[in-house]
Structures are given as structure tokens and as C-alpha cells.
Scaffold this active site. Sequence first.
Site, PDB file in Angstrom:
ATOM      1  N   CYS A  17       0.828  -1.206   0.000  1.00  0.00           N
ATOM      2  CA  CYS A  17       0.000   0.000   0.000  1.00  0.00           C
ATOM      3  C   CYS A  17       0.863   1.257   0.000  1.00  0.00           C
ATOM      4  O   CYS A  17       0.348   2.366   0.140  1.00  0.00           O
ATOM      5  CB  CYS A  17      -0.947   0.003   1.202  1.00  0.00           C
ATOM      6  N   GLU A  71      -1.961   1.170  -4.672  1.00  0.00           N
ATOM      7  CA  GLU A  71      -1.734  -0.194  -4.192  1.00  0.00           C
ATOM      8  C   GLU A  71      -1.041  -0.953  -5.315  1.00  0.00           C
ATOM      9  O   GLU A  71      -1.489  -0.914  -6.467  1.00  0.00           O
ATOM     10  CB  GLU A  71      -3.064  -0.859  -3.847  1.00  0.00           C
TER      11      GLU A  71
END
Length: 368
Positions: A326, A360
Site C-alpha cells: 500500500c 496499491e
Amino acid sequence: MTSTALNTAGYQQQLDEKAERIQNIFEDFETPELEVFASPAEHYRMRAEFRMWHEGEDLYYVMFNQETREKYRVDQFPAASRLINDLMPLLVEALKPSQTLRHKLFQVDFLSTLSGEILVSLLYHRQLDEEWEVEIKKLKQCLNDEGFNLNIIGRARKMKIVADRDYVIEKLNVFDQTLTYKQVENSFTQPNGEVAQKMLEWAVDCTQDSDGDLLELYCGNGNFSLALAKNFERVLATELAKPSVESAQYNIAVNNIDNVQIVRMSAEDFTDAMAGKREFRRLKAQNVDLQSYNCNTIFVDPPRSGMDEGTCRMVQGYERIMYISCNPDTLKENLEILSQTHKITRFALFDQFPYTHHMEAGVLLERK
């Protein structure tokens, strides 16, 4: 324009810009063609939270401008799921007439699912009593009579009252498989349900020709563990957060999966256990024999801070590494170590957070 408005016409452009940006971040590495997985342009967030504003008899949701900190009223929130948007006005109208339910209410959190369940947490600056419990059960029944599958939590300092569950049951489709997940209030869950399904399918596709066992670090509620189980003989997964471990155990049972074992420990402690630096009683207590596993593949989904150097060195010991990140910046730092021994064979961008700078990423690395 407030931040509740979405430029849906510009969605593809912002996605293209992200794809270009992430390729620039990793330009020093040899990467295959980037696989890009788009989000719905609106109604993609499965959770949302709002402050509540009291103005005379009126009661409404507010958010705050991140730069000026000025509040603005929110009646609808296009980024959130349709289920959240459907419930928002009905909930606030049901709260307004009740002095018991609205008194010192300062925040409302929503957690919804693709499966149609929704959980609302009401946060108060006062202790809750039996009168509140009676009133909230009436409100819950009233809203469920409107067609919602709703549960409600009341929270105050050192206090939590649940009517009737503090979790939702999500169902995600991964190719021809439907997986059931327990998602507990205040525990981490993927915020974008549609993209979460794409991430699971990508991970399953990357590992479809696997042999041996899978080791997974930072497994959360078993989100990836369950989807990947069919591609491996056994899965050994670690997670530190107790609520996530409990959810993972529930998810393993409800999906009738018999080849996944969850161990509650940190990635750093597990690294020490794998290296034989010291013994851990919790491994013995759960009858986990690390030497019995034949893990050729390791899956990691670390927090934003990435993996420490010791964990990276441990991860290098596996033939294949699947890494979900992330934070592309810490992924880049980790890849500077991992790429010494492994090459990147798959490279993906998942648009979990449209219209923001957050990205992401997923990479599959295989030993050179």
C-alpha cells in the site's frame, strides 16, 4: 466543490496518471508490462465515517476540509457504497426525534459489504444506559423493516454496546469460487470491495502452477490465505492483531478450508523462529512444526512501513515472493534488497483509492 463531489468523467485520466507515476517510481528495476486494475468510478468505498453536527433541532453529517479544517455538510457521499448512501438519510431522520439517541452523539461510522450487510457505529461523549438500548433496538427494527440488513454498535468511553453483532459477513467472488469473510468493526478490511476481488484473482492467477506450501506474513482476517489455499498443499499464515486472527479462524471454518493454519505472532518474531534463533511457546502450543512445511512461495502484505531488513533477508530464502504493497516508496526500498536475488515477473497497480495519490501495487518475484 467539496471533496464529496467526484470527477467521474476524469476517472480514466487520473488512473493513467497513477500508472505513469508508479512506472516512474520503479524505472530503475526491470519490470514486465504493468497490469492495471481499475475501480468503479463511484460508490467504491465499503466504509465511511462522519462527524455529527447538532444545530437546534437539526442533526446532520459533516466532514472537514483537510486544508482549511472548515466543516461542510454531507447529505450524500458518492465515494461510499450505494448501501451507505441509501442508509445515510434514513438513519439521521430516525435519530433526530429521539433525544436519547442523539444526545452527545458526535460520530457515525459505516461498514458495508457487497453481500448487502451493513454495520453502523454510533460514538458518544456520554455513557449509554438501558434507555439507549431500548431506543436503539426500536430504531434498528424500524430500519430493517425498510429492507436493510443492519446491525448497530454504541460506543462511549470504555463502553461498547452491540445490537446485535459487531461484524458483517462479506462474500467475494474469486473466479468460480465464492468466499465468505467475517469483517469485524474497528479491524482492518480492504476498503474497496470490487478492487479487493480483483486483487484476489490476480494473486490466484500468479500462483496457479504452484507446488509445495505457502507461507504468508501479515495475513489479517485471512483475506488472501483463503483464496490462495486451493493453489497449495498447505498454507501457514501469521498475524499479530488478535481480532484479525479470530476472524481468520472463523473464515477458515465457514469456508470449509482444511489446509490453512494461522499463527498469532509478528513477522519479526516469525523471522527469528524460522532462523532458529529462539523457540516460541505459542508455536508448540498450536502444534506448528515449521520444519514440516515445504514453502517455496511466500506472500507478504506489510503495513505502510514495509518490511524491515531482517524480514527482507528471510523472504529472500524463498523461490517465489508475492508482495502486495500500500506504499510504493517502501516497496521500492524493499525491492532494492529483494531484486539482488529475484527478478520481477508480474507487476500490477490496483486502484483501491480513486481520486487520491494513494496507490496499491502487487509484484511477483522469482529467483534469478
